[in-house]
Design an enzyme around this catalytic site. Structure first.
Site, PDB file in Angstrom:
ATOM      1  N   LYS A   1     111.935  97.463  82.733  1.00  0.00           N
ATOM      2  CA  LYS A   1     111.568  98.851  82.427  1.00  0.00           C
ATOM      3  C   LYS A   1     110.165  98.907  81.816  1.00  0.00           C
ATOM      4  O   LYS A   1     109.861  98.151  80.882  1.00  0.00           O
ATOM      5  CB  LYS A   1     112.590  99.417  81.443  1.00  0.00           C
ATOM      6  CG  LYS A   1     112.374 100.869  81.127  1.00  0.00           C
ATOM      7  CD  LYS A   1     113.402 101.346  80.113  1.00  0.00           C
ATOM      8  CE  LYS A   1     112.993 102.721  79.608  1.00  0.00           C
ATOM      9  NZ  LYS A   1     113.727 103.119  78.435  1.00  0.00           N
TER      10      LYS A   1
ATOM     11  N   ASN B   1     113.735 112.813  96.455  1.00  0.00           N
ATOM     12  CA  ASN B   1     113.707 114.254  96.751  1.00  0.00           C
ATOM     13  C   ASN B   1     115.130 114.791  96.660  1.00  0.00           C
ATOM     14  O   ASN B   1     116.075 114.020  96.546  1.00  0.00           O
ATOM     15  CB  ASN B   1     113.099 114.474  98.148  1.00  0.00           C
ATOM     16  CG  ASN B   1     113.921 113.768  99.202  1.00  0.00           C
ATOM     17  OD1 ASN B   1     115.043 114.146  99.487  1.00  0.00           O
ATOM     18  ND2 ASN B   1     113.372 112.682  99.761  1.00  0.00           N
TER      19      ASN B   1
ATOM     20  N   PHE C   1     113.542 116.274 112.229  1.00  0.00           N
ATOM     21  CA  PHE C   1     113.552 117.476 111.405  1.00  0.00           C
ATOM     22  C   PHE C   1     112.164 117.609 110.782  1.00  0.00           C
ATOM     23  O   PHE C   1     111.487 116.596 110.552  1.00  0.00           O
ATOM     24  CB  PHE C   1     114.589 117.366 110.288  1.00  0.00           C
ATOM     25  CG  PHE C   1     115.948 117.876 110.676  1.00  0.00           C
ATOM     26  CD1 PHE C   1     116.783 117.107 111.458  1.00  0.00           C
ATOM     27  CD2 PHE C   1     116.388 119.130 110.265  1.00  0.00           C
ATOM     28  CE1 PHE C   1     118.039 117.574 111.835  1.00  0.00           C
ATOM     29  CE2 PHE C   1     117.633 119.608 110.635  1.00  0.00           C
ATOM     30  CZ  PHE C   1     118.468 118.833 111.421  1.00  0.00           C
TER      31      PHE C   1
ATOM     32  N   ASP D   1     107.505 109.322 102.148  1.00  0.00           N
ATOM     33  CA  ASP D   1     106.319 108.900 102.904  1.00  0.00           C
ATOM     34  C   ASP D   1     105.598 107.746 102.203  1.00  0.00           C
ATOM     35  O   ASP D   1     104.920 106.959 102.841  1.00  0.00           O
ATOM     36  CB  ASP D   1     105.349 110.072 103.059  1.00  0.00           C
ATOM     37  CG  ASP D   1     105.890 111.107 104.036  1.00  0.00           C
ATOM     38  OD1 ASP D   1     106.489 110.688 105.042  1.00  0.00           O
ATOM     39  OD2 ASP D   1     105.735 112.315 103.786  1.00  0.00           O
TER      40      ASP D   1
ATOM     41  N   LYS E   1     104.935 112.538 117.240  1.00  0.00           N
ATOM     42  CA  LYS E   1     106.017 111.543 117.178  1.00  0.00           C
ATOM     43  C   LYS E   1     106.761 111.421 118.513  1.00  0.00           C
ATOM     44  O   LYS E   1     107.779 110.749 118.592  1.00  0.00           O
ATOM     45  CB  LYS E   1     106.978 111.896 116.040  1.00  0.00           C
ATOM     46  CG  LYS E   1     106.283 111.981 114.670  1.00  0.00           C
ATOM     47  CD  LYS E   1     107.251 112.118 113.502  1.00  0.00           C
ATOM     48  CE  LYS E   1     106.492 112.416 112.212  1.00  0.00           C
ATOM     49  NZ  LYS E   1     107.190 112.031 110.992  1.00  0.00           N
TER      50      LYS E   1
HETATM   51  O1  PMT Z   1     120.210 116.758 102.959  1.00  0.00           O
HETATM   52  P1  PMT Z   1     120.267 118.252 102.755  1.00  0.00           P
HETATM   53  O2  PMT Z   1     120.320 118.628 101.306  1.00  0.00           O
HETATM   54  O3  PMT Z   1     121.343 118.905 103.583  1.00  0.00           O
HETATM   55  O4  PMT Z   1     118.872 118.846 103.262  1.00  0.00           O
HETATM   56  C1  PMT Z   1     118.561 118.831 104.611  1.00  0.00           C
HETATM   57  C2  PMT Z   1     117.080 118.486 104.852  1.00  0.00           C
HETATM   58  C3  PMT Z   1     116.196 119.578 104.293  1.00  0.00           C
HETATM   59  C4  PMT Z   1     116.720 117.137 104.180  1.00  0.00           C
HETATM   60  C5  PMT Z   1     116.906 118.357 106.412  1.00  0.00           C
HETATM   61  O5  PMT Z   1     117.252 119.558 107.015  1.00  0.00           O
HETATM   62  C6  PMT Z   1     115.479 117.979 106.780  1.00  0.00           C
HETATM   63  O6  PMT Z   1     114.599 118.803 106.908  1.00  0.00           O
HETATM   64  N1  PMT Z   1     115.252 116.636 106.953  1.00  0.00           N
HETATM   65  C7  PMT Z   1     113.901 116.057 107.184  1.00  0.00           C
HETATM   66  C8  PMT Z   1     113.185 115.900 105.876  1.00  0.00           C
HETATM   67  C9  PMT Z   1     111.825 115.289 106.036  1.00  0.00           C
HETATM   68  O7  PMT Z   1     111.625 114.205 105.593  1.00  0.00           O
HETATM   69  O8  PMT Z   1     110.969 116.018 106.726  1.00  0.00           O
HETATM   70  P2  PMT Z   1     109.439 115.577 107.040  1.00  0.00           P
HETATM   71  O9  PMT Z   1     108.855 116.779 107.656  1.00  0.00           O
HETATM   72  O10 PMT Z   1     108.812 114.985 105.815  1.00  0.00           O
HETATM   73  O11 PMT Z   1     109.578 114.417 108.106  1.00  0.00           O
HETATM   74  C10 PMT Z   1     109.614 114.673 109.509  1.00  0.00           C
HETATM   75  C11 PMT Z   1     110.587 113.745 110.199  1.00  0.00           C
HETATM   76  O12 PMT Z   1     110.092 112.403 110.080  1.00  0.00           O
HETATM   77  C12 PMT Z   1     111.981 113.742 109.636  1.00  0.00           C
HETATM   78  O13 PMT Z   1     112.902 113.707 110.720  1.00  0.00           O
HETATM   79  C13 PMT Z   1     112.048 112.455 108.828  1.00  0.00           C
HETATM   80  O14 PMT Z   1     113.377 111.903 108.836  1.00  0.00           O
HETATM   81  C14 PMT Z   1     111.085 111.535 109.557  1.00  0.00           C
HETATM   82  N2  PMT Z   1     110.412 110.540 108.726  1.00  0.00           N
HETATM   83  C15 PMT Z   1     109.580 110.913 107.705  1.00  0.00           C
HETATM   84  C16 PMT Z   1     108.911 109.960 106.964  1.00  0.00           C
HETATM   85  C17 PMT Z   1     109.097 108.590 107.277  1.00  0.00           C
HETATM   86  N3  PMT Z   1     108.493 107.637 106.586  1.00  0.00           N
HETATM   87  N4  PMT Z   1     109.919 108.257 108.277  1.00  0.00           N
HETATM   88  C18 PMT Z   1     110.565 109.194 109.014  1.00  0.00           C
HETATM   89  O15 PMT Z   1     111.335 108.857 109.917  1.00  0.00           O
END
Ligand code: PMT
Length: 401
Positions: free
Chosen positions: A289, A210, A325, A279, A343
């Protein structure tokens, strides 16, 4: 840089070739809202005219203790009383030696002895001089006396050699001043921060990922370090430099992120997960490849990665604060609250992604903070640095902090 607003900074200039860079530093500090006054050594006046600084700061420059033309007979004491921070840039080997030994034989050294605010010294000299045992000893002495050193960088020097001795970049010096002025309210706290994207490789040359740049997570790590925290930053691949003075762990995949997070989470007081973790990962990966097939369509199967944040939240240690986040493209409130609950988080910062000034890659972000109590706080568009500090402020106000 917000912390520089309305601060009184005194810029000391000693006689080195890098004196020509001091006006740039003065400008950066002024732009951030600080009032800057200047004190120069006699030798500095041979490299750059006091008139340059007078024109920029609109005030007299102190160059001589006994110069009746300065606005006050004890100008050095008046300046010292008013100043929040004094920074010497450039600092020669000579001024460093004098400061380390408490010598006060000119306007700048006498002023420095009277300063009660923070003191920052920015060495700049020939690389062999910087490497000299006496200079090293004097710098260690200054550090022991609570001076902050903005280390010189490596590069091409005035003496036409390459080495360590170039005055640190003005932005870095300004950053050091900010750090010096920041209240250390995270002292003794271990803070684990994640940042950047993960890459899930399909074959050696292809992966799913991403656009996360790491800026948000790095801003949090930097702000926490400036506030005295013991910071570990676990980051996916990014193009930005990690902040100095932290433990930095570089990972690629979500699995590596998970392993390193769980290894370091046990004794963390605060965990902030700004990383954009994939995810899913490809169910099957290939050693070589994958060649273009005859078929017009191919199918890839994906399997779920561990939700690191969920596992951390559900296994939270006593007193530990876990912050997540939520990156959303719609229904921010609904989705963020759901993640907060599922969570078991203390705070979640919801941000809309896919906008030029918010979310991925931008220097700014627009977030809504959702709290365990059910409250929310809608924040205006701001720099990621500012948002980082607000998140840390709210964490410190959190019931378990
Ligand atoms: O890096 P930048 O360019 O500055 O951009 C910042 C950002 C947009 C990446 C940041 O502000 C942000 O939103 N980060 C979380 C991105 C994310 O994965 O969001 P989510 O809604 O998919 O996941 C929710 C939370 O679960 C997040 O804290 C993530 O770190 C966590 N997660 C998700 C999937 C996973 N397998 N394990 C996790 O721990």
């Amino acid at each position: 840089m917000k912390i520089l607003k309305n601060k009184n900074i005194v810029l000391g200039v000693s006689g080195g070739i890098a004196a020509y860079k001091a006006p740039e530093l003065l400008r950066i500090l002024q732009k951030a809202g600080a009032t800057v006054r200047v004190v120069m050594t006699k030798n500095a006046c041979d490299f750059i005219s006091p008139l340059t600084f007078e024109a920029l700061c609109g005030d007299a420059v102190l160059t001589d203790l006994f110069d009746g033309s300065y606005k006050s007979a004890i100008g050095h004491i008046d300046l010292a009383k008013e100043c929040d921070a004094a920074v010497i840039a450039p600092a020669t080997a000579n001024i460093i030696a004098k400061l380390a030994n408490g010598i006060a034989d000119d306007a700048l050294t006498t002023f420095m002895l009277a300063v009660k605010g923070r003191k920052i010294v920015c060495p700049s000299m020939n690389d062999a001089m910087y490497d000299n045992a006496a200079v090293k000893r004097n710098i260690i002495r200054l550090e022991a006396d609570d001076y902050i050193i903005a280390e010189p960088s490596e590069g091409y020097l005035a003496c036409k050699t390459e080495g360590k001795g170039r005055l640190a970049d003005c932005d870095k010096i300004a950053d050091k001043i900010c750090e010096a002025l920041t209240t250390k309210d995270l002292m003794w706290k271990k803070i684990l921060v994640t940042a950047g994207p993960t890459r899930e490789f399909i074959d050696p040359v292809r992966f799913i990922s991403n656009p996360s740049s790491g800026k948000m997570g790095y801003a949090i790590a930097d702000a926490a370090r400036k506030r005295g925290g013991n910071v570990i930053l676990i980051s996916g691949p990014t193009l930005i430099e990690p902040p100095e003075g932290i433990k930095f762990i570089k990972i690629v995949s979500a699995k590596q992120m998970a392993d390193n997070v769980f290894m370091n989470a046990q004794d963390a007081d605060i965990i902030i997960k700004a990383a954009a973790v994939s995810d899913y990962r490809a169910e099957e990966t290939f050693e070589h490849k994958v060649k273009k097939a005859k078929a017009d369509r191919i199918t890839l199967n994906f399997c779920k990665n561990t939700d690191i944040l969920k596992k951390l939240g559900l296994n939270k240690k006593k007193g530990q604060i876990v912050v997540g986040f939520a990156a959303e493209t719609k229904d921010l409130e609904q989705n963020a609250f759901k993640k907060l609950e599922e969570k078991n988080l203390d705070i979640i910062a919801g941000n809309i992604v896919g906008k030029p000034d918010s979310g991925f890659e931008a220097d700014t972000n627009k977030a809504v903070l959702f709290f365990k109590s059910g409250k929310k706080e809608v924040l205006p568009l701001m720099s990621k640095d500012e948002l980082a500090d607000i998140i840390l402020d709210r964490i410190l106000k959190s019931p378990v902090a």
